[in-house]
Design an enzyme around this catalytic site. Structure first.
Site, mmCIF file in Angstrom:
data_model
loop_
_atom_site.group_PDB
_atom_site.id
_atom_site.type_symbol
_atom_site.label_atom_id
_atom_site.label_comp_id
_atom_site.label_asym_id
_atom_site.label_seq_id
_atom_site.Cartn_x
_atom_site.Cartn_y
_atom_site.Cartn_z
ATOM 1 N N GLN A 1 0.816 -1.211 0.000
ATOM 2 C CA GLN A 1 0.000 0.000 0.000
ATOM 3 C C GLN A 1 0.852 1.264 0.000
ATOM 4 O O GLN A 1 0.963 1.936 -1.006
ATOM 5 C CB GLN A 1 -0.963 -0.010 1.184
ATOM 6 C CG GLN A 1 -2.099 0.982 1.045
ATOM 7 C CD GLN A 1 -3.356 0.552 1.790
ATOM 8 O OE1 GLN A 1 -3.460 -0.558 2.298
ATOM 9 N NE2 GLN A 1 -4.332 1.426 1.856
ATOM 10 N N ASP A 2 1.466 1.594 1.133
ATOM 11 C CA ASP A 2 2.368 2.745 1.141
ATOM 12 C C ASP A 2 3.572 2.437 2.014
ATOM 13 O O ASP A 2 3.575 1.466 2.768
ATOM 14 C CB ASP A 2 1.661 4.045 1.554
ATOM 15 C CG ASP A 2 1.068 4.000 2.951
ATOM 16 O OD1 ASP A 2 1.021 2.909 3.547
ATOM 17 O OD2 ASP A 2 0.656 5.062 3.444
ATOM 18 N N PRO A 3 4.639 3.241 1.897
ATOM 19 C CA PRO A 3 5.864 2.940 2.641
ATOM 20 C C PRO A 3 5.651 3.005 4.150
ATOM 21 O O PRO A 3 4.751 3.684 4.643
ATOM 22 C CB PRO A 3 6.830 4.043 2.183
ATOM 23 C CG PRO A 3 6.274 4.541 0.885
ATOM 24 C CD PRO A 3 4.787 4.408 1.013
#
Length: 231
Positions: free
Chosen positions: A70-72
């Site tokens: 999804q995101d870092p």
């Protein structure tokens, strides 16, 4: 954010495949957004040279497996541009601990003392987050910043240009990208997310790693060595 930005390097095969994206309005707006955030003193992860690390470590022609995140990670020193992976010396995050548990159950692979997945990426596992940046301590903060069209295009490119890949879609966010993948060309494996909130609802026990390697071998490809060295 242009592909001739001295701080942002992009591996040659991806630069060719994605060249048109860098000229599109959304990408220019994304670059301006990131510049403004940094000018306002906000801390953005991962560092600039690592934003495209997933693409730079796994050239297009080398891709065998795609794992969509999804995101870092949004803590200091964690993110380095590969989904689920953290830099050496950083504690293994809970979702990755569950990935290791399933690897151990599925293929009897020892659980390493670190969360550094670089070796997977070097073997052809594209570890792609759908947002490539995040603000410190604010999960999902760049989800609507403009990364989605870019990473969607990355998925479309591997779908179109590569043959007989395995896509591992864990959780509803990753599974929302299934529409970009041709199931006649590639193997799509889906399960719950490895997060502690959902791992026991179908991630643990999914057998995805052995199934991935079986598919690769059936299609004349070298399987992934999922084992990781202790650091």
């Amino acid at each position: 954010m242009t592909d001739n930005d001295d701080r942002i390097k992009l591996e040659a095969s991806w630069k060719e495949a994605l060249r048109e994206e860098f000229d599109k309005p959304y990408m220019k707006q994304l670059g301006e957004f990131l510049r403004q955030e940094k000018a306002a003193g906000k801390v953005i992860f991962p560092p600039g040279p690592l934003i495209f690390n997933a693409l730079n470590t796994t050239p297009l022609e080398n891709v065998k497996v795609v794992i969509i995140g999804q995101d870092p990670y949004h803590g200091p020193g964690q993110a380095h541009g590969l989904c689920f992976s953290v830099q050496p010396g950083v504690p293994t995050p809970p979702s990755l601990q569950n990935i290791y548990k399933e690897l151990n159950r599925d293929l009897n692979i020892p659980i390493p003392n670190n969360g550094y997945l670089q070796r997977w990426a070097e073997q052809g596992v594209l570890l792609l987050n759908t947002s490539l940046t995040v603000e410190q301590a604010k999960a999902g903060s760049h989800a609507n910043a403009g990364w989605q069209p870019f990473t969607d295009r990355v998925i479309e490119v591997v779908n179109e240009r590569c043959e007989r890949l395995v896509f591992l879609l864990w959780g509803s966010h990753a599974q929302s990208k299934q529409k970009l993948i041709d199931p006649q060309r590639h193997l799509i494996l889906k399960s719950a997310h490895p997060s502690p909130l959902s791992a026991y609802r179908g991630f643990l026990g999914n057998g995805h790693f052995s199934r991935t390697n079986k598919f690769l071998e059936q299609n004349g490809k070298t399987p992934i060595d999922w084992s990781l060295p202790d650091l």
